[in-house]
Each structure stands twice: as C-alpha cells, then as structure tokens.
Design an enzyme around this catalytic site. Structure first.
Site, PDB file in Angstrom:
ATOM      1  N   PRO A  32       0.853  -1.204   0.000  1.00 27.18           N
ATOM      2  CA  PRO A  32       0.000   0.000   0.000  1.00 27.18           C
ATOM      3  C   PRO A  32       0.881   1.243   0.000  1.00 27.18           C
ATOM      4  CG  PRO A  32       0.059  -0.949   2.203  1.00 27.18           C
ATOM      5  CD  PRO A  32       0.851  -1.871   1.321  1.00 27.18           C
ATOM      6  N   ASP A 205       6.209   3.090   1.182  1.00 29.51           N
ATOM      7  CA  ASP A 205       5.326   2.129   1.830  1.00 29.51           C
ATOM      8  C   ASP A 205       4.592   2.855   2.958  1.00 29.51           C
ATOM      9  OD1 ASP A 205       4.115   0.076   3.294  1.00 29.51           O
ATOM     10  OD2 ASP A 205       5.748  -1.338   2.876  1.00 29.51           O
ATOM     11  N   HIS A 206       3.294   3.052   2.774  1.00 28.58           N
ATOM     12  CA  HIS A 206       2.527   3.869   3.710  1.00 28.58           C
ATOM     13  C   HIS A 206       2.288   3.172   5.053  1.00 28.58           C
ATOM     14  CE1 HIS A 206       0.576   7.466   4.649  1.00 28.58           C
ATOM     15  NE2 HIS A 206      -0.233   7.607   3.624  1.00 28.58           N
ATOM     16  N   ARG A 207       2.655   1.914   5.150  1.00 31.16           N
ATOM     17  CA  ARG A 207       2.504   1.216   6.429  1.00 31.16           C
ATOM     18  C   ARG A 207       3.580   1.644   7.431  1.00 31.16           C
ATOM     19  NH1 ARG A 207       2.313  -4.672   3.654  1.00 31.16           N
ATOM     20  NH2 ARG A 207       4.073  -3.639   2.611  1.00 31.16           N
ATOM     21  N   GLN A 210       5.233   7.932   6.466  1.00 27.35           N
ATOM     22  CA  GLN A 210       4.125   8.867   6.327  1.00 27.35           C
ATOM     23  C   GLN A 210       4.491   9.993   5.352  1.00 27.35           C
ATOM     24  OE1 GLN A 210       1.268   7.843   7.680  1.00 27.35           O
ATOM     25  NE2 GLN A 210       2.539   6.122   8.357  1.00 27.35           N
TER      26      GLN A 210
END
Length: 300
Positions: A32, A205-207, A210
């Site tokens: 994601p 990687d947005h996990r 930020q």
C-alpha cells in the site's frame, strides 16, 4: 479489401528475466504505497555540474550521479525512508535500515534485443565518499549493460532511484517492491519561466512511512542539490578538484538559481512576509469602518 477478424499473433510465453519482472510487478500490488511530488529549481546543480566537468578529464558527471548521491545522503538524514515492512507470525513489523543501500534502475537489453530492467544496489551508499560512490555506481551500471551482474548485486535495496527523465518523462509514479521503503523517480529537467526545474517523486510504503516524512526527505534532497551542507565543495574535495572551481552560492529552498547571496534573499523574503502579515492582522485599523465618520486609528 476485407480484413481477417483475428489481428493478433499467437501468445508468446514470458520467460527468464521477463517472467521475473512479471512476478515483481504482481508482488508490488501487495504494497500500500503513496507518492509525494516536489518541483525543484536546479539551476545551481546545472551550473555546478558544468564547473565540475570542466575540471575533470577522462570522465563526466551526469545529473543522475549528483541526484543519486543527494538521495543517499538525504536517506541518512531521514532513515525512515529506508525502513520496510515485514509480517512475522502474522503480526506487522517495521525493519529499520542501518545504512542506505541504494538501488539503481538500469534499462538494458536481453540477448533477443528486447529491453528489460535490472536494479543493482550500491551497498552502504550513504557511507561512501563521492569518489567511491561514483566508482561503485559506474561499475554497477557498466556490468548491468554487459550482463555481468551477480545475484548479490541485485539484492538488499532500501531506497531505489529510477530516472525516467532520460527519455523525456517529467514525472512518474513507479512501483514499489516488497522489502523496500521507497522508490524515487527523477524527471527530465525543463525550463519554466527561465529557471531549470526538475520534478522528483517519492513513492513509499505507507505502512511504515508517512507523507510528512517523505516531504521532508524531498526537501533535504532539494537543499543539497541547491548547495547546502557544502555539497559541491565536498564533491570537489573527493574528486581532487580545487574548491575555487565551484561556486559558493547556496540557493535558499525553492529559489535556486537566483544568483543572490542567501542572506540578502532571505532578508527580502522576511520583509515581504512581515508586510503581508501586518496587512492581514492590522489592516482593519486603516479601514473607514465607523458610520459616524471618525478617522481610522491606523497602526505603525
């Protein structure tokens, strides 16, 4: 003349490196990701590259050399961009990198003449001085284009740089592979209102990363390419070039290429900001708001 309804050829199996690319792109769908863009004024980089190349013999610096080194150094300042996500025993984990292993997306050709992409990795790129970084970079690219990379050359990337700008693309959102924190895409340098502009994107990687962190990382890259932290003086030292060959001008963020000393530009900006703030906060004191006609009180 009537044409056959079937205008396609027989399906061709995708094998070898092509099949691996298919698998990688499919795996990328599990990440994601989000993307930040930054338009950077790079007049300082253009001029400093010209000055450095004028002093070099037998080799030339590309814009990508400078951008790649700035990304490696900015990755050391913002190590979050090199972190990646893993799942262990069904639970999410974050893995922080101790050094920046910088992947370099290189277009090559297979034996059948078809293009394919490989991503060799400069290990510990942030800890190399510029001369060593340049040597490692050029060695990997040369071996990639002559099919002499080893399996070890292709693993371990934390941050990857891809350069679609070489074919004129101004901005891109590349795919992020599992096991990596971010992939940076550099666009073509173009002239806008007389200034050299380059768009850099950061897909992350947005996990574990930020948007604000990605934005600060891109700002640091811009600062370095604008000459902050003695970026070009240090490069000159590493290449054995006299510092007098490079300009000492440092471009304030977002104002590269003005040619004015930083202190003078910042003073003008501060004065303008103060004037605008005064009008916004105290402008009503200069307005004729009293229906009885008394003079406005004004403000210093």
């Amino acid at each position: 003349m009537a044409q056959s309804a079937d205008t396609t050829t027989s399906p061709t199996p995708i094998q070898g490196i092509g099949a691996r690319l298919v698998a990688n792109m499919t795996d990328s769908l599990t990440v994601p990701s989000a993307t930040s863009f930054r338009d950077m004024r790079v007049d300082v980089m253009v001029e400093q590259r010209r000055r450095l190349n004028a002093e070099l013999s037998g080799r030339r610096l590309s814009f990508t050399h400078l951008v790649a080194y700035a990304i490696a150094q900015a990755g050391a300042v913002h190590p979050t961009l090199a972190a990646h996500f893993v799942e262990i025993d069904g639970r999410p984990h974050r893995v922080d990198a101790r050094v920046v292993n910088l992947g370099l997306a290189v277009d090559t050709q297979g034996r059948d003449g078809r293009p394919f992409l490989v991503v060799p990795v400069v290990k510990g790129a942030d800890e190399l001085d510029f001369a060593d970084f340049l040597g490692a970079y050029d060695d990997l690219v040369e071996r990639a284009r002559t099919s002499r990379l080893t399996a070890d050359d292709l693993v371990g990337a934390d941050i990857t740089l891809t350069n679609p700008g070489t074919v004129g693309t101004t901005a891109s959102v590349p795919r992020l592979m599992p096991g990596q924190g971010s992939i940076i895409a550099s666009g073509a340098i173009r002239k806008i209102a007389g200034e050299s502009i380059m768009t850099l994107s950061s897909t992350y990687d947005h996990r574990v990363i930020q948007g604000a962190e990605s934005g600060r990382f891109l700002a640091t890259v811009e600062d370095m390419l604008g000459g902050a932290d003695d970026f070009y003086g240090y490069i000159a030292d590493c290449l054995g070039i006299s510092r007098s060959a490079v300009s000492n001008t440092v471009a304030p963020r977002g104002q590269a290429g003005t040619g004015e000393p930083q202190s003078a530009v910042l003073a003008d900006v501060a004065a303008g900001v103060n004037l605008v703030r005064s009008y916004r906060q105290f402008g009503h004191r200069a307005a004729n708001l009293d229906p009885l006609g008394s003079a406005p009180p004004g403000d210093d």
